[in-house]
Scaffold this active site. Structure first.
Site, PDB file in Angstrom:
ATOM      1  N   HIS A   4       3.268  -7.814 -10.553  1.00 57.14           N
ATOM      2  CA  HIS A   4       4.083  -8.442  -9.502  1.00 57.14           C
ATOM      3  C   HIS A   4       4.985  -9.513 -10.116  1.00 57.14           C
ATOM      4  CE1 HIS A   4       2.296  -6.792  -5.775  1.00 57.14           C
ATOM      5  NE2 HIS A   4       1.285  -6.547  -6.586  1.00 57.14           N
ATOM      6  N   GLU A  11       0.881  -1.174   0.000  1.00 62.93           N
ATOM      7  CA  GLU A  11       0.000   0.000   0.000  1.00 62.93           C
ATOM      8  C   GLU A  11       0.919   1.224   0.000  1.00 62.93           C
ATOM      9  OE1 GLU A  11      -1.873   2.662   0.314  1.00 62.93           O
ATOM     10  OE2 GLU A  11      -3.387   1.495  -0.545  1.00 62.93           O
ATOM     11  N   SER A  12       0.921   1.942  -1.101  1.00 62.67           N
ATOM     12  CA  SER A  12       1.933   2.989  -1.265  1.00 62.67           C
ATOM     13  C   SER A  12       1.807   4.098  -0.228  1.00 62.67           C
ATOM     14  CB  SER A  12       1.878   3.562  -2.674  1.00 62.67           C
ATOM     15  OG  SER A  12       0.586   4.074  -2.962  1.00 62.67           O
ATOM     16  N   CYS A  67       4.485  -2.461  -8.506  1.00 63.68           N
ATOM     17  CA  CYS A  67       3.147  -2.090  -8.052  1.00 63.68           C
ATOM     18  C   CYS A  67       3.203  -0.887  -7.104  1.00 63.68           C
ATOM     19  CB  CYS A  67       2.423  -3.291  -7.472  1.00 63.68           C
ATOM     20  SG  CYS A  67       0.634  -3.066  -7.491  1.00 63.68           S
ATOM     21  N   ARG A  92      -4.775  -4.604  -7.834  1.00 66.03           N
ATOM     22  CA  ARG A  92      -5.083  -3.179  -7.585  1.00 66.03           C
ATOM     23  C   ARG A  92      -3.904  -2.311  -8.026  1.00 66.03           C
ATOM     24  NH1 ARG A  92      -9.390  -1.764  -5.455  1.00 66.03           N
ATOM     25  NH2 ARG A  92      -8.677   0.122  -4.436  1.00 66.03           N
ATOM     26  N   GLU A 100       7.450 -10.959  -8.930  1.00 64.19           N
ATOM     27  CA  GLU A 100       7.979 -11.893  -7.934  1.00 64.19           C
ATOM     28  C   GLU A 100       7.082 -13.104  -7.745  1.00 64.19           C
ATOM     29  OE1 GLU A 100       6.390  -9.168  -7.370  1.00 64.19           O
ATOM     30  OE2 GLU A 100       5.220  -9.257  -5.520  1.00 64.19           O
TER      31      GLU A 100
HETATM   32  N1  GLN Z   1      -3.186  -0.155  -4.748  1.00 64.34           N
HETATM   33  C1  GLN Z   1      -1.919  -0.168  -4.042  1.00 64.34           C
HETATM   34  C2  GLN Z   1      -1.410   1.250  -3.791  1.00 64.34           C
HETATM   35  O1  GLN Z   1      -2.023   2.197  -4.158  1.00 64.34           O
HETATM   36  C3  GLN Z   1      -0.883  -0.965  -4.777  1.00 64.34           C
HETATM   37  C4  GLN Z   1      -1.272  -2.431  -4.796  1.00 64.34           C
HETATM   38  C5  GLN Z   1      -0.124  -3.381  -4.890  1.00 64.34           C
HETATM   39  O2  GLN Z   1       1.031  -3.050  -4.615  1.00 64.34           O
HETATM   40  N2  GLN Z   1      -0.421  -4.613  -5.255  1.00 64.34           N
HETATM   41  O3  GLN Z   1      -0.390   1.429  -3.218  1.00 64.34           O
END
Ligand code: GLN
Length: 185
Positions: free
Chosen positions: A165, A36-37, A67, A125, A167
């Site tokens: 992803h 989650e950034s 991501c 996401r 990984e």
């Molecule tokens: N939706 C997440 C974000 O805004 C990122 C999702 C993920 O890293 N798989 O940070």
């Protein structure tokens, strides 16, 4: 983080988790993983990693962002949380949670420049890249469906980022591409 460590270990890289400034100072390259950034940026600030990260990126540290890690590397974020900070360095605009609710998580085989054969890309996401600056190479775009043409992998010198992803699934080719492009193999 564990899957990234495993992908790097398969390539013979001596990889370790980085949680503290002293650990960051010791590495020659870095992966910013998914998650989650907004939370990751807050934690990076709380643990006094954000400014050291910015300084190391500015000094040329090779970084692969995946991501949420792509969002953290981006100079500009659309649909970010209010006041969302990034490490920055990569001259791109990313759109957070770009693929929308209907198809927010999906998998697709992609052509990635510099990788032989398709890469099975897992999007969770994910962000996409809305705009790239002049020095940024596009490595992959979504090939099918409503998001066809959207940019999902980029490189700018030692910085590389993927919306998906790499990984997941036991394939280390994206990590290998990152390392070779950064001159580390
Ligand atoms: N939706 C997440 C974000 O805004 C990122 C999702 C993920 O890293 N798989 O940070």
């Amino acid at each position: 983080m564990r899957e990234h460590l495993a992908a790097l270990a398969r390539l013979g890289v001596d990889a370790a988790a980085v949680r503290r400034p002293a650990e960051l100072a010791a590495v020659h390259a870095l992966v910013l993983p998914g998650g989650e950034s907004t939370t990751m940026a807050k934690l990076a600030r709380t643990f006094e990693l954000l400014e050291p990260l910015r300084a190391r990126v500015a000094a040329g540290l090779p970084v692969l962002g995946t991501c949420a890690g792509m969002i953290l590397l981006a100079d500009r974020v659309e649909d970010g949380a209010v006041g969302q900070e990034t490490v920055g360095g990569l001259d791109i605009t990313v759109r957070r949670n770009a693929f929308g609710r209907q198809v927010d998580s999906f998998e697709e085989d992609l052509q990635v420049a510099g990788v032989d054969g398709p890469v099975h890309a897992v999007f969770i996401r994910a962000p996409w890249v809305e705009h790239v600056g002049e020095g940024v190479d596009v490595l992959a775009q979504v090939e099918a469906g409503p998001a066809a043409g959207r940019i999902v992998a980029v490189r700018q010198g030692p910085l590389m980022a993927t919306s998906f992803h790499p990984e997941v699934g036991g394939d280390s080719r994206i990590h290998a591409l990152f390392l070779s492009g950064a001159g580390l193999t």
